[in-house]
Design an enzyme around this catalytic site. Structure first.
Site, PDB file in Angstrom:
ATOM      1  CB  THR A  50     -14.082   1.280   1.575  1.00 45.32           C
ATOM      2  OG1 THR A  50     -14.361   2.211   0.194  1.00 45.32           O
ATOM      3  CG2 THR A  50     -14.327  -0.442   0.804  1.00 45.32           C
ATOM      4  CE1 TYR A  82     -13.049   5.274  -8.593  1.00 46.38           C
ATOM      5  CE2 TYR A  82     -14.973   4.536  -9.504  1.00 46.38           C
ATOM      6  CZ  TYR A  82     -14.161   4.170  -8.510  1.00 46.38           C
ATOM      7  OH  TYR A  82     -13.991   3.089  -7.865  1.00 46.38           O
ATOM      8  CG  ASP A 129      -1.781   0.862   1.141  1.00 39.31           C
ATOM      9  OD1 ASP A 129      -3.071   0.427   0.677  1.00 39.31           O
ATOM     10  OD2 ASP A 129      -1.866   2.220   1.231  1.00 39.31           O
ATOM     11  CG  ASP A 165       2.336   5.904  -6.023  1.00 45.07           C
ATOM     12  OD1 ASP A 165       1.407   5.355  -6.416  1.00 45.07           O
ATOM     13  OD2 ASP A 165       2.807   7.129  -6.084  1.00 45.07           O
ATOM     14  CB  VAL A 166      -0.169   0.812  -7.997  1.00 51.54           C
ATOM     15  CG1 VAL A 166      -0.236  -0.279  -6.988  1.00 51.54           C
ATOM     16  CG2 VAL A 166      -1.193   1.741  -7.790  1.00 51.54           C
TER      17      VAL A 166
END
Length: 264
Positions: free
Chosen positions: A207, A172, A42, A64-65
């Site tokens: 979440t 998004y 994460d 950090d993806v």
């Protein structure tokens, strides 16, 4: 999450992105409970460190993806320590709280949202870099590691909003639709090398991201005719199914998990 599948991932090596909270944390807990050795990744390092203290056989990794070198380093670390990766669940993602506020304000005023014309390049790129570019970085690393072993299961966490696109949330919706198509294309390629790729597409889910959703917008998602917001654990159960041997014939699937809000 029950104990019906205790030991389902015994001996498996797994890596979970977005494991610091929400669906990713629920997936990491499920994998660990069912016998896997888990690399919990994460961008929030302290969050995965706390998770690793809570769970057995769990190793925290700060990633950090959106940064490909960090993704590659995390996968390399898992392979260095165990020689392979068996399961990857990619749950990392971001929303746009500012756009959500704009949408909520329009709902309260009973006016159509005005977002696209106000959306800056930085906001667009942030969502695309994490949600779409990040998925490419994770899928690329997974295929590189798994294909030589002719086995592996990858699950990406998309969104029902890719199908039922919300007005005022174009970046998004686009990022998640792209994520689905990317996952399906890679799935068709990777299965020739024994690697399965599938996607779970949640609807509204409780979440941290949902907790930041303005009240007016949350109420817009409420509908007594369908199931309420899913729990992170309920979505994690779908992801774990896709990652398990029980889903051996699922390749390139996008499973809607939206409580009956719509079908495609």
């Amino acid at each position: 999450m029950g104990d019906d599948h205790t030991g389902r991932f015994d001996g498996r090596i797994a890596l979970v992105t977005g494991a610091g909270s929400g669906i990713g944390a629920a997936v990491a807990r499920g994998l660990a409970a069912q016998g896997a050795e888990v690399f919990a990744a994460d961008v929030d390092g302290p969050a995965v460190e706390a998770l690793a203290e809570e769970l057995r056989r769990t190793h925290p990794v700060t990633v950090d993806v959106a940064e490909p070198a960090q993704v590659d380093a995390a996968f390399d670390e898992a392979v260095r320590r165990h020689g392979r990766l068996d399961v990857v669940v990619h749950a990392a993602g971001v929303d746009d709280p500012t756009a959500k506020e704009w949408i909520a304000e329009a709902l309260v005023a009973e006016e159509p949202p005005v977002v696209t014309g106000r959306l800056g390049d930085a906001a667009w790129r942030r969502v695309m870099r994490v949600n779409l570019d990040g998925t490419f970085h994770v899928l690329r690393a997974a295929v590189r590691v798994m294909a030589p072993h002719r086995s592996g299961a990858v699950v990406t966490v998309g969104s029902s909003s890719a199908f039922d696109a919300q007005a005022g949330y174009p970046h998004y919706a686009a990022s998640k639709a792209g994520m689905h198509a990317l996952s399906q294309s890679v799935a068709k390629e990777a299965i020739a090398f024994g690697v399965r790729v599938n996607t779970v597409a949640p609807g509204p889910t409780e979440t941290g991201m949902a907790a930041r959703t303005p009240a007016a917008l949350r109420q817009g998602f409420a509908d007594p005719r369908v199931r309420p917001y899913a729990t992170a654990e309920e979505i994690a159960d779908v992801a774990l199914f896709l990652a398990s041997d029980e889903a051996v014939n699922l390749v390139g699937a996008v499973l809607l998990a939206n409580g009956g809000r719509f079908t495609v």
